[in-house]
Each structure stands twice: as C-alpha cells, then as structure tokens.
Enzyme design. Structure first.
Site, PDB file in Angstrom:
ATOM      1  N   ASP A  32      -8.372 -25.763   9.401  1.00  0.00           N
ATOM      2  CA  ASP A  32      -7.888 -25.177  10.649  1.00  0.00           C
ATOM      3  C   ASP A  32      -8.140 -23.665  10.641  1.00  0.00           C
ATOM      4  OD1 ASP A  32      -6.665 -24.983  13.069  1.00  0.00           O
ATOM      5  OD2 ASP A  32      -4.644 -25.446  12.371  1.00  0.00           O
ATOM      6  N   CYS A  72      -8.409 -24.912  18.980  1.00  0.00           N
ATOM      7  CA  CYS A  72      -8.083 -26.190  18.317  1.00  0.00           C
ATOM      8  C   CYS A  72      -8.178 -27.435  19.192  1.00  0.00           C
ATOM      9  CB  CYS A  72      -6.668 -26.161  17.755  1.00  0.00           C
ATOM     10  SG  CYS A  72      -6.388 -24.875  16.566  1.00  0.00           S
ATOM     11  N   HIS A 134      -2.572 -32.451  16.972  1.00  0.00           N
ATOM     12  CA  HIS A 134      -2.713 -31.491  18.083  1.00  0.00           C
ATOM     13  C   HIS A 134      -3.457 -32.060  19.289  1.00  0.00           C
ATOM     14  CE1 HIS A 134      -2.711 -26.866  18.933  1.00  0.00           C
ATOM     15  NE2 HIS A 134      -1.971 -27.573  19.768  1.00  0.00           N
ATOM     16  N   HIS A 288      -4.307 -21.806   9.129  1.00  0.00           N
ATOM     17  CA  HIS A 288      -3.636 -21.274  10.329  1.00  0.00           C
ATOM     18  C   HIS A 288      -2.454 -20.430   9.858  1.00  0.00           C
ATOM     19  CE1 HIS A 288      -1.963 -21.204  14.349  1.00  0.00           C
ATOM     20  NE2 HIS A 288      -2.952 -21.943  14.806  1.00  0.00           N
ATOM     21  N   ASP A 340     -12.314 -26.529  12.340  1.00  0.00           N
ATOM     22  CA  ASP A 340     -12.317 -26.854  13.768  1.00  0.00           C
ATOM     23  C   ASP A 340     -12.973 -25.774  14.634  1.00  0.00           C
ATOM     24  OD1 ASP A 340     -10.195 -25.092  13.486  1.00  0.00           O
ATOM     25  OD2 ASP A 340      -8.763 -26.292  14.622  1.00  0.00           O
ATOM     26  N   HIS A 341     -13.002 -24.534  14.139  1.00  0.00           N
ATOM     27  CA  HIS A 341     -13.686 -23.420  14.826  1.00  0.00           C
ATOM     28  C   HIS A 341     -13.617 -22.209  13.928  1.00  0.00           C
ATOM     29  CE1 HIS A 341      -9.629 -22.116  15.636  1.00  0.00           C
ATOM     30  NE2 HIS A 341      -9.390 -23.272  16.205  1.00  0.00           N
ATOM     31  N   LYS A 365     -12.325 -16.916  16.796  1.00  0.00           N
ATOM     32  CA  LYS A 365     -11.533 -17.932  17.500  1.00  0.00           C
ATOM     33  C   LYS A 365     -11.223 -17.511  18.935  1.00  0.00           C
ATOM     34  CE  LYS A 365      -7.081 -20.303  17.328  1.00  0.00           C
ATOM     35  NZ  LYS A 365      -5.847 -20.562  16.561  1.00  0.00           N
TER      36      LYS A 365
END
Ligand code: NAG
Ligand code: NAG
Ligand code: NAG
Ligand code: NAG
Length: 573
Positions: A32, A72, A134, A288, A340-341, A365
């Site tokens: 994440d 996300c 999520h 995160h 995820d990014h 992000k």
C-alpha cells in the site's frame, strides 16, 4: 467437446509451454502506497529489502509496470477486475472523493463485476484474501455484505475492510476530511456563542425568550452537531476494524499486533491448502501512514519510521515465502509482488518527516497521470517457467494480473464485457508474438489527465499530458496544503497545447517535446484518435464513490458491542 477445445486453445496460445500439468498456486503480494524507489531491487541502495530482491532475482522484474490509478480504491478495483475503474463506477467523480472514506457507506465494487478469484474458484481453486480490501462492505443493510471479499470470489477473508489512516491511531492528527471537520467546528462555535449571547440577554432581561426555547435550541444544536461529527469522533472505532470472514473480530484494530497476525494467517492459509491449488492475495497495511512497526524493526532503518516500516514489510514477505519453501511449493506457485500506486509525497507520519520515494519519476500518489503516482514495482516468479533474473521493460499494467492469472489457472476471461488487462505470460517467457498495450489512459477521478502510446514499430513510449497538478510552491512536486492533489479547478493546469514526453529517453518527464517538432503533431494525432475510440467504450454506470454512496450511514455501520461504542476483541492471541 468443451474440454477438447479448451486443450486446443491452451496448446495454440503457447500457455503450457514449459508449464507443469497441474494448476499452479498463486501467491500475490500487494503493498500500500509503496513507491518504486523504496526498494532495493528497483534501485534504492540505502534500504534493506532482501526478500523482495530475492523474488526479483529468481523471477522477472517488470520495470514499466503501471497502476490504473494513483489512489487506492480505484487502483484496487481495476486490479481485481482487469478493467479501468471508470467502467465499474469506481473511479470517483469530479468534485467528490477519490476513495471510500468510511466502512458504513453504500458504495463499493458492484456485485456484478467479475474478479479473478471468482473465476479461479470455478476452476477448483481455494481463494483467500488477507489484509486490506478498501472496496466496500454493504449496500443496504449492515449485513448484506454485497461488496465484501466473500461476495467477490474469496473463500476466506481476514483483514481490514477499509484502510488505515492516522485516525486509527487515536492520539494523532486526522487524515480524513480535515477541512470539512474544521468547518463543522467553526459553525458549532458560532452556534454556541449565539446561544450564550441569547442566555446572557435573557438574564439581563433584555430579551423575553423562554428558557424552554433556549434548552430546545441547545438540544437541537448538540444533536445536529453530534450527527455530523460522530463519524469523525468515532472514526477509529467505526472504521479501523479487523474481520474474519463476515465477523468483526477486533474493533478497533490493534495496529501494533496486526502485522504479526497477517503473517500467521498467511502461513496458516498456505499450510491448510498445501494440496492446492490455492490463490492467496496478501494485501499489506504497510506502508500507509501511520507507520506502526514492531519493536524488532523500530529505529533500525536509515530512513526513520517510514524506512522501518518498509523493512518490516520485507521481513513479513520473507516469512510467508518461507512457508512456500517449507511446504515445497515454490516451483508450483506463481508469486507476484506490486504496490497499488506510487508513494505519497504529501503525507508524512505525524512525527516523521520522511516520505516515500518514487525514484527518478516525477510526482506521486493522487497525481492523475504523472509517472511517480502510477509506475510501481512489479515482480513475477515462477521457477522453471519464467526466466530467472530477467527484466521486461515494455509497458504492463496491474490490470494484466487479472487476465494472466485467469489464463494460467485455466479459466475463461469474461467475454460479456470489456477487459483491459492482457495476458503477459508469453511476454515474460519471451515467447514469440504477444499482446501489447498500445495505449494506456491515465485518469484522475473520472477526468482523463494523460495517455501513453507505445509505438510498437519504433519501440518508443510516448506520454501526452492534458492536465497536470499545480505544484505549490512551483517545482516542489507537491500540492502543499492538500492531502492529495485535486483533479480539476484551480489546483490543476490544463495543458493547451498538451505536453508531450518521450518516456523512452526522458522517463522523468523533464523535457517536453516542442510542439513545432514533426513528431509532436503525429504523436498527438495518433493519441487523440485512441482517446476518442476509448471514450466511446465508456458507458454510464452508477458512481460508487460519489454523493450518497460515499456518505456515512448509521444503518450500515459494522459494530460489535453497543452502538455507538462499538468495541470488542475476539482475537485470542
Ligand atoms: C530510499 O528509500 C527511502 C525511503 O523511502 C528514501 O527516503 C530514499 O530517498 C530512497 N533512496 C533513493 C535513492 O531513492
Ligand atoms: C525448481 O525449479 C528449478 C528451475 O527449473 C529447478 O532448478 C529446481 O530443481 C526445482 N526444484 C524442485 C524442488 O523441484
Ligand atoms: C525517443 O527516445 C528513444 C530512446 O532514446 C530514441 O531512440 C528515439 O529516437 C526518441 N524518439 C524521438 C522521435 O525523438
Ligand atoms: C468523452 O467525451 C465527451 C465529449 O467530448 C466528454 O464530455 C467526456 O468527458 C469524455 N469522457 C471521458 C471519459 O473522457
């Protein structure tokens, strides 16, 4: 007959070239907010990630691996469905939120979307998700679980239905709707001052208002205020939740212990299903914010709390990989790692000044189309099938996992809808012709910010930016004062004419190609045609992250114990 044609398809597509007869397992790691510059094998020499590096040296490194979104929820929706998030209503809508903000909202991955675990389940796989989801929970009542992982193809779920934020650590500053919360406070104070003034006037006999009326107004004010403020006051209890399948097992989650539990659960899942085939998606809460790291890794890295958190995640991966080794499953398992990014450049942990690194790439992000927000690490390992220690530098997408996993697992890619992901197994195996991503489209919410063209004839990858975030101060690479850069309005710059970069020699997007040059006109026209054709394939679907679908609703609140004081601990460790 069906089986027969299935075999023909397999033979013709070259999928079983060098592949064992039985179905392999899948072990997929999803980090994440981890930046491509945050790990060793992608060029970070001061952070220690030996386990991820080992995966890369035993497998294929995807160096041009692109997530479908820089935030996300949309990125994960695309990952699970192999489709641009705008197709499922999971992109977010201009002016609204980019992600699901509470567990008790009605938006989420629509039940009619097809995920890769759903397809593999039909192929006899046991499927598990451990960690962050999520993508929504309920639609209409607190236990319809329409968006829940178990309703999207997973047989087993253990983890957090939402995400972690600094709000999950009670004592730290909020990360959710900060400006809205400030506004609420302001009006509450105004109301309070007005009431006190009225009461004072009454005491001084300047006003003939009844005490009853004042009390009524106070109760009304407090109730309204509490209704709007409750989701923030109780944020930690209502959103930082641990679930096992449909049951809430810890509310609020104990973040200190969560990493350990995720590892134990992952190892147990592998052991339980060692006779396979299985698919396990380990979706980390790392990295995160807030950066909770166990004692063993605290203060150990060269990059403060953020670095400690990365090194702990690498250790968790090592522990889970050890399980594969112990069960002698390494050669029968396709292992994958990604994020995820890109890393968040705007939020640092409360007491930490270190943000993630997106390496040589610009932005991070939340920034629509800039490379730093969407170019992520990608690693595939499958000993005996994929050549060890190799690299693929052609554009690939996180959406490709959908198609690739389904194809390897012997399933059928859905034919009744557009699937944007491609089977990249032949590309990684370096076998003859393979499908290419000629174009990729980069959205910020539902606004197209950029497009990428891989000109297959010359091998050059071009990127056109129609909209870019406005960095404050100029050139800083961050939208100061925002948790993520806005997608439209005054905080973006509409590029007229669009900016063009040759990513093949300018991956950092520093040197725009002058509009006068011959290539500019050609590339822009070609890309514009592709954008127009793509646009025609986008239908209108309900917005899952917008309006009432992303508003807290008491009737949907997951709660063990007595509402509103939802609290319990059923974890017996
Ligand atoms: C390595 O990672 C740390 C933590 O993200 C970061 O602060 C540092 O700048 C990175 N180094 C490079 C060379 O990217
Ligand atoms: C796994 O595959 C590799 C590469 O083909 C091979 O060298 C190794 O012997 C295999 N290991 C086992 C336990 O079969
Ligand atoms: C783009 O960059 C590549 C790699 O350096 C180069 O070979 C190619 O000529 C460039 N294309 C143009 C049109 O400048
Ligand atoms: C598609 O084109 C229409 C008309 O130009 C535009 O309003 C819409 O925003 C475009 N859709 C996307 C997804 O870009």
């Amino acid at each position: 007959m069906a089986i027969y044609s299935g075999i023909i398809i397999l033979l013709c597509s070259g999928v079983i070239n060098g592949v064992k007869a039985s179905k392999p397992n899948f072990l997929l790691f999803l980090a994440d907010d981890l930046g491509i510059g945050d790990i060793g094998c992608f060029g970070n020499s001061t952070i220690s990630t030996p386990n991820i590096d080992r995966l890369a040296s035993e497998g294929v490194k995807l160096t041009h691996h692109i997530s479908a979104s820089a935030v996300c929820t949309p990125s994960r929706a695309a990952f699970m469905t192999g489709r641009y998030p705008i197709r499922s209503g999971m992109s977010g809508h201009d002016g609204g939120y980019a992600v699901l903000v509470f567990t008790a909202v009605s938006g989420g991955l629509p039940p009619n979307e097809i995920t890769f675990p759903k397809v593999l389940k039909e192929q006899g796989y046991t499927t598990g998700l451990i960690g962050k989801w999520h993508l929504g929970v309920n639609c209409e009542s607190r236990n319809d679980f329409c968006h829940h992982p178990l309703n999207h193809g997973f047989d087993y779920y253990y983890g957090m239905p939402l995400s972690i934020t600094t709000d999950c650590a009670g004592s730290r500053s909020s990360e959710v709707h900060v400006s809205y919360q400030n506004k609420l406070w302001f009006y509450a104070q105004l109301y309070f001052v007005a009431l006190v003034t009225l009461a004072a006037c009454k005491l001084m006999n300047l006003l003939t208002v009844k005490w009853k009326t004042l009390i009524f107004l106070s109760i009304c004010g407090i109730s309204i205020f509490m209704y709007y403020f409750a989701p923030y006051v109780f944020y930690k209890y209502w959103n930082c939740i641990l679930m096992r399948n449909f049951e809430v097992t810890e509310q609020p989650v104990d973040l200190e212990r969560s990493a350990d539990r995720l590892v134990k659960e992952s190892k147990a899942f592998i052991t339980r299903n060692k006779n396979g085939p299985f698919l396990l998606l380990v979706s980390f809460l790392h990295v995160h914010s807030p950066h909770y790291t166990s004692e063993k890794f605290r203060g150990k890295s060269k990059h403060s709390m953020y670095g400690d958190n990365i090194e702990e995640m690498d250790w968790l991966i090592g522990e889970i990989l050890d399980s594969l080794d112990q069960e002698d499953l390494v050669n029968d398992t396709v292992t994958y790692f990604t994020s995820d990014h890109g890393a968040n450049l705007e939020i640092t942990d409360w007491s930490d000044q270190v943000t993630g690194s997106n390496g040589i790439y610009r932005g991070g992000k939340g920034m629509g189309g800039l490379e730093g927000g969407i170019r992520v690490p990608g690693i595939f390992r499958w000993p005996g099938v994929l050549p060890a220690g190799t690299e693929v530098d052609q554009p690939t997408s996180l959406m490709d996992i959908f198609t690739t996993v389904i194809t390897i697992g012997g399933g059928q890619v859905p034919q009744d809808r557009i699937i944007d992901g491609k089977n990249i197994l032949p590309l990684m195996q370096r076998l003859g012709p393979h499908q290419q991503h000629e174009f990729m489209f980069h959205y910020c919410l539902d606004q197209l910010h950029a497009a990428r063209w891989h000109d297959v004839s010359s091998g050059t990858v071009w990127k056109v930016h129609y909209v870019l975030p406005r960095f404050i101060p100029e050139g800083s690479g961050i939208c100061r004062g925002h948790k993520v850069c806005p997608c439209s309005g005054k905080m973006v710059v509409y590029q007229v004419p669009p900016l063009l970069f040759n990513l093949s020699n300018d991956p950092s997007e520093k040197y725009p190609i002058p509009p006068e040059s011959t290539s500019y006109g050609q590339v822009l026209q070609k890309t514009q045609e592709a954008v127009a054709a793509h646009n025609l394939t986008i239908g209108s679907v309900p917005q899952q992250l917008y309006g009432s679908n992303n508003r807290w609703s008491p009737g949907l609140q997951l709660c063990c114990g007595i509402f509103p004081f939802c609290s319990c601990n059923k974890e017996d460790d």
